[in-house]
Write an enzyme that holds these catalytic residues in place. Structure first.
Site, PDB file in Angstrom:
ATOM      1  N   TYR A  39     -12.071  -2.744   8.751  1.00 37.50           N
ATOM      2  CA  TYR A  39     -13.245  -2.269   7.996  1.00 37.50           C
ATOM      3  C   TYR A  39     -13.384  -2.952   6.640  1.00 37.50           C
ATOM      4  O   TYR A  39     -14.356  -2.715   5.952  1.00 37.50           O
ATOM      5  CB  TYR A  39     -13.246  -0.747   7.852  1.00 37.50           C
ATOM      6  CG  TYR A  39     -11.978  -0.131   7.311  1.00 37.50           C
ATOM      7  CD1 TYR A  39     -11.673  -0.204   5.957  1.00 37.50           C
ATOM      8  CD2 TYR A  39     -11.088   0.526   8.141  1.00 37.50           C
ATOM      9  CE1 TYR A  39     -10.516   0.360   5.455  1.00 37.50           C
ATOM     10  CE2 TYR A  39      -9.928   1.103   7.657  1.00 37.50           C
ATOM     11  CZ  TYR A  39      -9.649   1.013   6.308  1.00 37.50           C
ATOM     12  OH  TYR A  39      -8.494   1.573   5.820  1.00 37.50           O
ATOM     13  N   PHE A  88       0.848  -1.184   0.000  1.00 37.84           N
ATOM     14  CA  PHE A  88       0.000   0.000   0.000  1.00 37.84           C
ATOM     15  C   PHE A  88       0.887   1.238   0.000  1.00 37.84           C
ATOM     16  O   PHE A  88       1.786   1.349   0.852  1.00 37.84           O
ATOM     17  CB  PHE A  88      -0.842   0.063   1.273  1.00 37.84           C
ATOM     18  CG  PHE A  88      -1.908  -0.970   1.368  1.00 37.84           C
ATOM     19  CD1 PHE A  88      -3.062  -0.874   0.607  1.00 37.84           C
ATOM     20  CD2 PHE A  88      -1.764  -2.046   2.232  1.00 37.84           C
ATOM     21  CE1 PHE A  88      -4.060  -1.834   0.709  1.00 37.84           C
ATOM     22  CE2 PHE A  88      -2.760  -3.007   2.336  1.00 37.84           C
ATOM     23  CZ  PHE A  88      -3.905  -2.908   1.567  1.00 37.84           C
ATOM     24  N   ASP A 118       1.642  -6.527   6.957  1.00 40.28           N
ATOM     25  CA  ASP A 118       0.342  -5.853   6.892  1.00 40.28           C
ATOM     26  C   ASP A 118      -0.675  -6.870   6.381  1.00 40.28           C
ATOM     27  O   ASP A 118      -0.521  -7.424   5.276  1.00 40.28           O
ATOM     28  CB  ASP A 118       0.441  -4.638   5.962  1.00 40.28           C
ATOM     29  CG  ASP A 118      -0.852  -3.829   5.916  1.00 40.28           C
ATOM     30  OD1 ASP A 118      -1.942  -4.404   6.157  1.00 40.28           O
ATOM     31  OD2 ASP A 118      -0.781  -2.626   5.607  1.00 40.28           O
ATOM     32  N   ARG A 135     -11.260  -4.319 -10.122  1.00 38.25           N
ATOM     33  CA  ARG A 135     -10.988  -5.185  -8.975  1.00 38.25           C
ATOM     34  C   ARG A 135     -12.296  -5.650  -8.338  1.00 38.25           C
ATOM     35  O   ARG A 135     -13.207  -4.852  -8.151  1.00 38.25           O
ATOM     36  CB  ARG A 135     -10.158  -4.390  -7.969  1.00 38.25           C
ATOM     37  CG  ARG A 135      -9.658  -5.176  -6.796  1.00 38.25           C
ATOM     38  CD  ARG A 135      -8.807  -4.287  -5.907  1.00 38.25           C
ATOM     39  NE  ARG A 135      -9.626  -3.397  -5.089  1.00 38.25           N
ATOM     40  CZ  ARG A 135      -9.220  -2.823  -3.947  1.00 38.25           C
ATOM     41  NH1 ARG A 135      -7.996  -3.046  -3.497  1.00 38.25           N
ATOM     42  NH2 ARG A 135     -10.014  -2.026  -3.274  1.00 38.25           N
TER      43      ARG A 135
END
Lengths: 397, 397
Positions: A209, A113, A184, A356
């Site tokens: 989330y 990320f 991560d 995606r």
């Protein structure tokens, strides 16, 4: 066996929507609104400040941590919830660097990320010009794990392609070179089985989330291996990580084990929503979730490849190398995704050309996948995004 | 004129409770449960990932920031909400240090929150052995502001005694010595008028769960003076502080102005509750709140001093030197506070001997203060905490 029909029935899924974006933000658990209402009215409203003890707010970060820990192979008492993922990345990398004080390189890859790279970059700039964030191609990570590297910071599942790193092998190689690891798990927790303990991982972080369905802005989590947590000096030395927060001593003394990774006051309302989501996760086994996820992604790939020859698979073809998402390259991907969303199939687009789709067995089944693939085929075959009136007529509001 | 009868009617205050602990955790705004329910069901539930734009979640941190900004004399566009106060302290001090790169001392006082000292200490340890956290007595701060100091980090209102620093004078003195200031407003925002712009303050931070009534774990806020925000390199360089978060560039470029102090994904559910609290604050003028607060604290001091000679005032007698709380030293303070809570008067205790009471005009009036003082007098005069059966019979459940 996980009963996916039951878990699906426990989510609110809007009429006419096929939601393949649970890897960005999971849907609302039906029980969340009542849970949060009760937390607000019966706890905050009635107990006021005493809720911290009476309602158990103070223990929620570790309680939720253990429930998440079960899904990622973490030992009980090794995970705590709080802050955002960015902050937890910072905390983990800073703490990992201090365990390797003579080295100056943090190794990562360009499949990570960007947000993780930003946080590490900001940290290393603060620490001084000797520190280096070394960012390589994902396939070259192994060869760059050397005795020069202090910390290996990787995201297990690539957020664009779904490509997975081999956590166990890379962690072993890192340890053989004296490197501390930070994994991560943002696209791993609740998506693929993770075995932090079995991999001998050092630090891990993730958010709640996405696949965990904790709601917008739900707190992050951090894992520290039990063999390390007593040695870590938390760079973010907050009062709730203090050995005795309510003694109000002027000097910081880190708390026991994972408690020291707590920082400030945890977000109780968000944690109430997250606890409703974890009730559903408590009914699930990750092995079942993984098996079902592979069925769904294989089905989607087969259907799309049969009907949309202009789309080319951007994810690994081998499901063992892939997380719980499927991505396709398509030159008109942005416009096509907008048309798809207008037709009620919600996926997302990642530059430059990636469409995606996330697959989440807790609430997505084969029927959903068949339907989504059909709508996609219709849009691609008929280039529906070119029709100016299209989106307006069909927009889901 | 602020209509305090109306604002009081907008809070849920439990039957039989006189709540003098709003400086720890404010009470529930009556509209918060509905607001949060709507955010959950109509926004998260129906909009899913599109809520970030459609429901305006992405703009909440700056929107709420401006509403808080009005209460603390901040320029529009200079406050943003997010993270915890501990994280915002870290971010402010780290950013302030970088604006003063040749100096190595952070000056604070032992009247500051220990949590602020912990965060600064952790930061300075990370930066290296040259850095020093210098903690002096509150009354000695001014004489320690020298050209050796990089950053002055103070909490305006002492959390134990309510003693206030002179923000304007200390900021001026700091600037005259080339020192960058960080003010913690945890016990100021919503408690006393603050004029950040008029004081020429550099950085300020605060929390929203005390006087602002945002709920347990409500997010913090940070202020950066507009003249500085374009120069700050945020040490916590998160993706939502990036100039173009959704470009997913590998390199960090700070966003415009205060936006760069955003870090990770903001807590939308907490912010929904906070927005309900800010609706009440939007009806209030800080000058009215301050005038009423002084009336209430003066009344409480007068009553307690008339009836409880064993208690000695721990707060400044001059209301101009005092925040919106009153503290008393009392040897049996801990036990007496337990008895008081059992009788429905909720204050709190701070070691070694401080009984602390917060006064919050939005929902506490003269009648409440008279009653609370009467119950306190009864407890102290009759040493009710010594009666073992007392707490059990009278406990508020």
């Amino acid at each position: 066996m996980t009963d996916f029909a039951t878990t699906k029935s426990m989510f609110h899924l809007p009429e006419g929507v096929l939601y393949l974006d649970g890897n960005s933000l999971g849907p609302l658990p039906k029980s969340a609104a009542k849970r949060v209402e009760s937390m607000l009215k019966d706890e905050w409203g009635q107990m006021l400040i005493t809720g911290w003890n009476k309602a158990g707010w103070m223990g929620m970060p570790t309680g939720l941590g253990d429930r998440i820990g079960r899904l990622i192979g973490a030992e009980p008492g090794s995970v705590v919830v709080g802050d955002t993922l960015s902050i937890k990345v910072y905390q983990a990398v800073a703490s990992a660097l201090e365990l390797n004080p003579t080295r100056r390189v943090v190794l990562s890859d360009n499949g990570n990320f960007p947000s993780d790279l930003y946080m590490a970059d900001g940290l290393l700039r603060s620490l001084g010009p000797d520190y280096e964030l070394r960012v390589v191609d994902p396939q070259d990570v192994a060869e760059h794990i050397t005795e020069e590297v202090a910390v290996l910071m990787l995201t297990e599942v690539d957020y664009r392609s779904g490509r997975m790193h081999d956590m166990k092998a890379l962690t072993e190689l890192a340890h053989a070179n004296g490197v501390v690891t930070v994994w991560d798990l943002a696209h791993s927790a609740g998506a693929v089985p993770v075995d932090l303990s079995g991999c001998n991982a050092d630090f891990a972080v993730g958010c709640t989330y996405k696949y965990l369905n904790g709601g917008p802005g739900a707190p992050a989590f951090i894992y520290v291996a039990p063999r390390l947590s007593g040695k870590v000096r938390p760079a973010l030395s907050g009062w709730l990580g203090h050995e005795a927060p309510f003694a109000f001593d002027l000097d910081y003394r880190p708390g026991a084990g994972i408690e020291r990774m707590r920082v400030g006051t945890p977000p109780v309302i968000q944690m109430a929503a997250l606890s409703a989501a974890m009730d559903i996760w408590d009914m699930a086994e990750m092995a079942d979730v993984r098996a079902k996820s592979i069925e769904l992604t294989e089905l989607f790939i087969a259907r799309v490849e049969a009907t949309c020859p202009d789309l080319s698979l951007a994810s690994p073809r081998d499901p063992a190398q892939r997380g719980s998402q499927v991505s396709f390259h398509f030159d008109e991907g942005y416009a096509a995704m907008q048309a798809l969303i207008a037709r009620g199939v919600i996926g997302d687009f990642r530059a430059p050309d990636i469409m995606r789709f996330g697959f989440t067995p807790l609430y997505i089944d084969e029927g959903d996948v068949e339907q989504a693939a059909q709508i996609l085929a219709d849009i691609i075959t008929n280039k529906l995004w070119d029709k100016p009136e299209y989106k307006i007529r069909q927009r889901v509001t």
